[in-house]
Write a protein that holds these residues in place. Structure first.
Motif, PDB file in Angstrom:
ATOM      1  N   TYR A  10      -5.469   1.287  -7.567  1.00  0.00           N
ATOM      2  CA  TYR A  10      -4.314   2.104  -7.220  1.00  0.00           C
ATOM      3  C   TYR A  10      -4.365   3.503  -7.832  1.00  0.00           C
ATOM      4  N   GLN A  38       0.838  -1.198   0.000  1.00  0.00           N
ATOM      5  CA  GLN A  38       0.000   0.000   0.000  1.00  0.00           C
ATOM      6  C   GLN A  38       0.874   1.251   0.000  1.00  0.00           C
ATOM      7  N   TYR A  81      -5.379   0.218   2.677  1.00  0.00           N
ATOM      8  CA  TYR A  81      -6.048   0.343   1.381  1.00  0.00           C
ATOM      9  C   TYR A  81      -5.007   0.572   0.287  1.00  0.00           C
ATOM     10  N   PRO A  82      -5.369   0.345  -0.979  1.00  0.00           N
ATOM     11  CA  PRO A  82      -4.353   0.382  -2.034  1.00  0.00           C
ATOM     12  C   PRO A  82      -3.554   1.670  -2.097  1.00  0.00           C
ATOM     13  N   ASN A  83      -4.237   2.814  -2.236  1.00  0.00           N
ATOM     14  CA  ASN A  83      -3.495   4.052  -2.460  1.00  0.00           C
ATOM     15  C   ASN A  83      -4.228   5.246  -1.866  1.00  0.00           C
TER      16      ASN A  83
END
Length: 528
Positions: A380, A181, A427-429
Motif C-alpha cells: 500500500y 483498493q 491493485y492495492p494503491n
C-alpha cells in the motif's frame, strides 16, 4: 464498526450473486483518503510495517525483516506479455531488498482466475495473498479459506493510514476479510465512444445532455448511433456487457442486493422494487429501441466479452460502463483507441460497495499469515511495487516524463508494449504509483475531490442481515439471472416480459424480503 453476529452476516452475503455487500461504519463520509507521497512513503513514516514480535523489525530501518519468507502473491493482469518474467523477477528483487522476503508471483487473467481460484483455495495450494470478490466472502469464511486479518492490525498501520475509514469496510462482523483498493467510491454511468468516428461526425461531448430528468434526452444517443451506422455500416454502434438497466449500483442504494432498494441515489428511506419503477421500464424501452434499430449487437444479451475487448477488436463504436475522472485515459490504454466519454443519466451516490466489491485477502494456506499481512501492508505504500504490477519494467515498458507521469518509451505503443495493465482499480494503491500520460498531473487529488463531493446514501453504513429470508434471496437471484439481460438489452417484448419478471420476483418472495429489509433499516435509522 459495530460488531454483528458473524454467521448472520455470512448468510446475508452468501446468496448475493454478482451483487455487492455493504460495509459497516458510522455512516459518515469515508472517502477522504490521504494518498502516499510521490516517494512512495506513507504519512505513517516510521510506523511502516510495525510488526509484533513474531514478524520482527529490522532495527533502525522502520521496515519488517521477513526472514526470507516466500510470499505467494496472486494478482490480476490484462493479458500475458513478453516481459512478465522480468516483472516477476523485479518484484522478487524489490521485496528481498526492502523486506527480506521472496515473492512467487502468480499473475492471472480474469478468465483464468474465474476458473481456477475456487479450486486453488479448496486444494490448499500455496497462496498467501489474492483478490477476493464479495459474492464469495461467506463461502471463503465458512470454508476457512481466508485468514481473519484483525489478528494483525499492528502489522497494517500503513494500510490503515492510506485507506482511512474505508479500512473498516473489510469487516464482516469482527472478521477482517480483506482490504480495499485506492480508487473511486461511486460509479456514474457513461458511454465510451471511439473519438476518431465521434470527431469525424462533428460531435463534441458538450453537445450531449443525457439525463434521467428527461428520458427523451436519450434520443441524442440514438441519433448519434444512426449517423454512425450510416457512415460506417461495418461498425457495431453499441456492444459489450452493460447498458443502463444493468448499471444497478448507479441509480440507487441496493443495500447489498437489488431486491428492495432506496431509489433516487439513496436519498429516501423507503424500500421499493426498482424493477417495477418507471425508471427501470424507461431504461428497458430505450434498450429495446436501440436493439430493434440495429444499433446494439444482435448477440448482446448473451455476449460475455467486455466493451473494451469489443472496441479493441476494431468494429465497435461504443460501450456503456461506469466512469470516473480519468476514464478516457484508462480506456485508451485498454482499447488502443482515443475515446470520448459521454456522461449518461447524471449523478451517483457514494457507495460502500465500491470498497467491498473486491478485497485483497490472505489465504488460509499461507504458511505464515503474519508475514503475508506485513507484505500486504508494504504494497500500500511502495511506489515501485505499484508501478511494476501496473506498468511493467521502467525503461522498457514505460518511462517517466518531465511531468512525473508514466508513458510508453519512444517507438513503443499499446500494440507493441511487452507489459501493460492499467488496472490500478484492482491493485492495492494506484495513488502511490505514477499516473499514466494523458492524465492531469494532479489526477489522484482529483479522485479525492470526486469521492468527497458525492452524495451519500441515507443508508450509508447499513448492512442488511438476510438470515430470515435466505431461501427467498436464492430464489430471487435465480429469477434475476433469468430475465435481467433480455429485458435490459430489449431483445424481448418489454411490457409483457417486465410483468412476467415482476410476477416471478413476487412469487419468489420479494415482498417478504422488502418488508424485512425495511424493518431492519428503520431500526438502524432510529439508532443513529
Amino acid at each position: 464498526m459495530k460488531a454483528k453476529k458473524i454467521i448472520s452476516l455470512l448468510l446475508a452475503l452468501a446468496l448475493a450473486a454478482s451483487l455487492f455487500a455493504g460495509c459497516g461504519g458510522d455512516g459518515k463520509d469515508s472517502s477522504s483518503q490521504a494518498p502516499a507521497s510521490s516517494s512512495g512513503e506513507s504519512q505513517a513514516g516510521s510506523d511502516a510495517g510495525d510488526a509484533s514480535s513474531q514478524g520482527g523489525e529490522a532495527e533502525g530501518t522502520g521496515k519488517v525483516d521477513g526472514g526470507g519468507y516466500e510470499v505467494n502473491y496472486l494478482y490480476m493482469i490484462a493479458q500475458e506479455g513478453p516481459n512478465q518474467n522480468k516483472v516477476n523477477e523485479a518484484i522478487n528483487e524489490l521485496a528481498q531488498k526492502e523486506l527480506n522476503m521472496k515473492v512467487n508471483v502468480i499473475p492471472m487473467t480474469w478468465g483464468t482466475y474465474n476458473s481456477q481460484i475456487s479450486m486453488m483455495l479448496a486444494a490448499g495450494e500455496a497462496l498467501d495473498i489474492f483478490p477476493a470478490f464479495s459474492g464469495n466472502f461467506s463461502t471463503y469464511i465458512q470454508s476457512q479459506y481466508v485468514v481473519d486479518m484483525s489478528q494483525y492490525l499492528d502489522d497494517l498501520k500503513d494500510a490503515q493510514q492510506v485507506l482511512g475509514e474505508d479500512f473498516n469496510c473489510g469487516y464482516i462482523g469482527d472478521f477482517l476479510i480483506g482490504l480495499g483498493q485506492m480508487k473511486e467510491r461511486g460509479y456514474p454511468t457513461g458511454l465510451v465512444v471511439r473519438k476518431d468516428i465521434f470527431d469525424e461526425l462533428g460531435y463534441k461531448v458538450e453537445d450531449f445532455n443525457v439525463t434521467v430528468e428527461d428520458y427523451s434526452s436519450f434520443d441524442q444517443l440514438g441519433e448519434m448511433f444512426e449517423k454512425v451506422k450510416a457512415a460506417h455500416p461495418e461498425m457495431v454502434c453499441l456492444d459489450g456487457t452493460s447498458i443502463m438497466a444493468l448499471q444497478t449500483i448507479d441509480w440507487f442504494d441496493n443495500l447489498g442486493d437489488n431486491f428492495g432498494v432506496l431509489e433516487n441515489y439513496g436519498q429516501t428511506t423507503t424500500i421499493t422494487n426498482w424493477f417495477e419503477s418507471e425508471q427501470y421500464k424507461n431504461f428497458c424501452h430505450i434498450g429495446s429501441d436501440w436493439f430493434k434499430k440495429g444499433y446494439s449487437s444482435q448477440d448482446i444479451a448473451v455476449n460475455s466479452d467486455s466493451g473494451e475487448i469489443k472496441m479493441k477488436a476494431g468494429n465497435c463504436f461504443s460501450f456503456i460502463t461506469a466512469i470516473k475522472p480519468n476514464t478516457d485515459v484508462e480506456k485508451k490504454a485498454q482499447t488502443g483507441y482515443e475515446v470520448a466519454v459521454i456522461p449518461v443519466g447524471g449523478n451517483c451516490a457514494k457507495s460502500t460497495s465500491a470498497v467491498t466489491s473486491a478485497m485483497l485477502s490472505v489465504a488460509n494456506s499461507a504458511q505464515d499469515p503474519q508475514k503475508a499481512v506485513q507484505f500486504m501492508n508494504w504494497t500500500y505504500v511502495s511506489q515501485e511495487f505499484n508501478d511494476l504490477i501496473n506498468w511493467g519494467i521502467q525503461g522498457e515498458d514505460w518511462v517517466l516524463t518531465e511531468d512525473n507521469l508514466a508513458a510508453y518509451p519512444e517507438g513503443v505503443d499499446a500494440s507493441s508494449v511487452s507489459y501493460h495493465n492499467d488496472m490500478g482499480y484492482i491493485y492495492p494503491n494506484q495513488f502511490a504509483g505514477h499516473p499514466w500520460e494523458g492524465n492531469p498531473v494532479d489526477i489522484w487529488e482529483q479522485y479525492e475531490k470526486y469521492n468527497s463531493e458525492m452524495m451519500t446514501s441515507k443508508a450509508y453504513g447499513f448492512t442488511f442481515d438476510s438470515t430470515p429470508v435466505t431461501t427467498e434471496e436464492a430464489q430471487l437471484a435465480s429469477v434475476y439471472e433469468q430475465y435481467s439481460k433480455d429485458l435490459a438489452f430489449g431483445v424481448v417484448d418489454v411490457d409483457s416480459k417486465l410483468k412476467e419478471f415482476n410476477d416471478a420476483l413476487y412469487a419468489a418472495g420479494l415482498q417478504k424480503v422488502m418488508d424485512e429489509k425495511q424493518r431492519q433499516l428503520d431500526e438502524w435509522l432510529a439508532a443513529q
